[in-house]
Design a protein around this motif. Structure first.
Motif: not given
Lengths: 324, 224
Positions: A24-32, A34, A131, A140, A245, A265-266, B43-45, B129
């Motif tokens: 699952r990529f692109g949602y680390q900024r919300l704490g999810f 991969n 997501l 999660d 990372c 954890q992110t 991919i992620d920020l 977050i």
């Protein structure tokens, strides 16, 4: 023709079997986290053997112990850790696809070498995307059927795909899985790209890190692998939490390094030495407690070309067709 | 801004050694610019207090190019373009809902009511977050309310728990273990992965807490 069919019923679920696509990529900024397969190479081959695209949903099986009843006629393949696998009591080979028919019983025994194996099915398991991904991240509570590991009695749907050729991956192309689930196996080497706070670790600690042998502790899971060995602590006190990372090696104040994997954890604030390349974290994920780990250095250019090369090598590898 | 490679397909940018609104604003603005310039090579920020981790597609770009994009994104920050979004979160304060509020009040030599007042008196910035999906680190709270984490974390902190640790405050988006001090409950759903926009809050937003009573809490979908 139906697009989705009931594919399998779970008779035994094993210690931890989780549905995974590539992540699952692109949602680390919300704490999810991969998520995704820990041993991405074995996962890749299971998909290729089933004629799937290489991001389809498979089951990552930890240690084995899984029994499934087929509810459809289809094709499966199992790759990764070595373990006895049977269909209706008859032994089948790993790294090869097999036909399975309605009512057949697929039994995955316990691993003898390695920890994780991948069960793919022609068309892929049909799991709703959350997501953008079906990847299960238990911490999660997301992905898979219900955000958890598979349970006895659950039904697994599959995407209907006309059954295709029976394929095999040549022995010489298979990933080498060295570590034993019983521990005490061959040493594996992890290549570390120095980064993050590497320069802030004292010189002697850095030397100690690269010259020592660590052992995988009992605390090893999809989040990360805690290692035991000499104290390589940095002396750096708290840092502001920052993005972590894949493969990052963090060293908490106790000096024992942790290699962070897919469900990490992110963000976090422990000092980090850099990160292990993904080709090597896949090997680590096949190592159980007691396995011996050494680290070596890799440059950023080498690490990047390593990914491209590994991918090219995989893509040009032809599978052997066992029937026409 | 200092940029360094962190992994085979990631680099990190550090903006300062200490967090502040200005530093975090640079993080968010750089992140926003980078989304424009890097497009689908991202991919992620992961923006945080004073850093930005960029994970890129190694088949589409490489470290050196991402360094260039980061520098360009940082240099083209337009300070007049600050986008300020404020989100109001309702809170049911009190010992029955947040068992640590009395201790915080006693330590500060004030009443529970004053704790709730002080907690509502500031607009908090979302600095980061993480920890769990939807867990937003908000700061900074009034010095009188600053309280260290519990020595022994709780096994189960309820969903919606409004909490304090050191100079930070947060709302637990789902039930989880946790070591922060609890002062109340928030009925607003903070994370829903089945939604296209799973979270109403992003790093760089501002949050204001507003006291509600039990009837309002239940009306807003809160659970007791």
């Amino acid at each position: 023709m139906l697009k989705v069919l009931p594919g399998f019923k779970i008779i035994q679920a094993g210690p931890q079997s989780v549905l995974q696509d590539d992540g699952r990529f692109g949602y680390q900024r919300l704490g999810f986290a991969n998520g995704g397969p820990l041993d991405a190479e074995s996962y890749y081959w299971a998909q290729r053997l089933c004629g799937n695209n290489t991001t389809a949903t498979a089951i990552e099986i930890l240690l084995g112990g899984v029994v499934l009843e087929a509810l459809a006629d289809t094709v499966i393949a199992i790759t990764g850790a070595e373990m006895p696998v049977t269909i209706n009591g008859e032994r089948i080979s790993l790294w090869q696809s097999h036909r399975i028919n309605t009512g057949d019983k697929l039994e995955v025994g316990f691993t003898s070498v390695g920890l994780r194996s991948y069960l793919a099915v022609s068309g892929g398991f049909n799991v709703p995307d959350i997501l953008g991904s079906s990847a299960t991240v238990i911490r999660d509570e997301i992905g898979g059927l219900d955000g958890k590991a598979l349970q006895v009695g659950q039904l697994l749907n599959i995407n209907n795909q006309l059954s295709h050729k029976i394929l095999m991956l040549a022995k010489s192309s298979r990933p080498k899985i060295k570590a034993s689930s019983a521990g005490g196996a061959a040493e594996i080497e992890l290549r570390l790209l120095p980064g993050y706070q590497f320069e802030r670790f004292p010189e002697e600690k850095r030397q100690l890190f690269f010259s020592s042998t660590f052992r995988v502790s009992n605390r090893c899971d999809r989040m990360g692998y805690c290692l035991n060995g000499p104290d390589v602590s940095s002396g750096v006190s708290s840092l502001l939490s920052e993005g972590i990372c894949h493969g990052a090696v963090q060293v908490p104040p106790d000096g024992q390094p942790i290699v962070l994997l897919n469900d990490r954890q992110t963000i976090g604030g422990y000092p980090k030495l850099g990160s292990v390349v993904s080709c090597d974290t896949g090997k680590l994920a096949q190592c159980g407690p007691g396995s011996r780990i050494r680290f070596s250095k890799i440059s950023v250019r080498q690490a990047h070309s390593e990914i491209l090369l590994a991918s090219e090598r995989r893509e040009r590898t032809l599978l052997i067709s066992l029937n026409s | 801004m200092r940029v360094e490679d962190t992994g085979e397909n990631s680099v990190i940018a550090w903006f300062a050694d200490k967090a502040s609104v200005e530093v975090n604003e640079s993080v968010v603005a750089t992140c926003r610019n980078l989304e424009q310039s890097m497009g689908d090579t991202i991919i992620d920020l992961v923006p945080s207090y004073a850093s930005l981790l960029v994970v890129f597609d190694p088949f589409k770009t490489h470290h050196a190019e991402v360094h260039e994009w980061l520098s360009a994104a940082f240099e083209s920050i337009n300070p007049t373009e600050t986008i300020t979004k404020v989100i109001e979160l309702p809170v049911l304060y009190g010992e029955a809902y947040g068992p640590d509020i009395k201790r915080i009040a006693d330590n500060a030599g004030i009443t529970e009511f004053q704790v709730a007042q002080l907690h509502q008196s500031i607009e908090y910035r979302v600095y980061a977050i993480g920890f769990a999906p939807g867990f937003a680190y908000l700061g900074e709270i009034d010095l009188k309310l600053a309280t260290p984490r519990l020595e022994i974390p709780r096994q189960n902190v309820p969903k919606g728990a409004v909490a304090i640790a050191d100079r930070q405050t947060a709302v637990y988006p789902s039930e989880s273990p946790g070591g922060w001090n609890l002062i109340g409950l928030c009925p607003t759903r903070l994370i829903d992965p089945t939604e296209k926009l799973p979270m109403p809050i992003a790093v760089g937003d501002w949050v204001r807490f507003i006291e509600i009573d039990e009837a309002q809490y239940l009306n807003l979908g809160g659970e007791l």
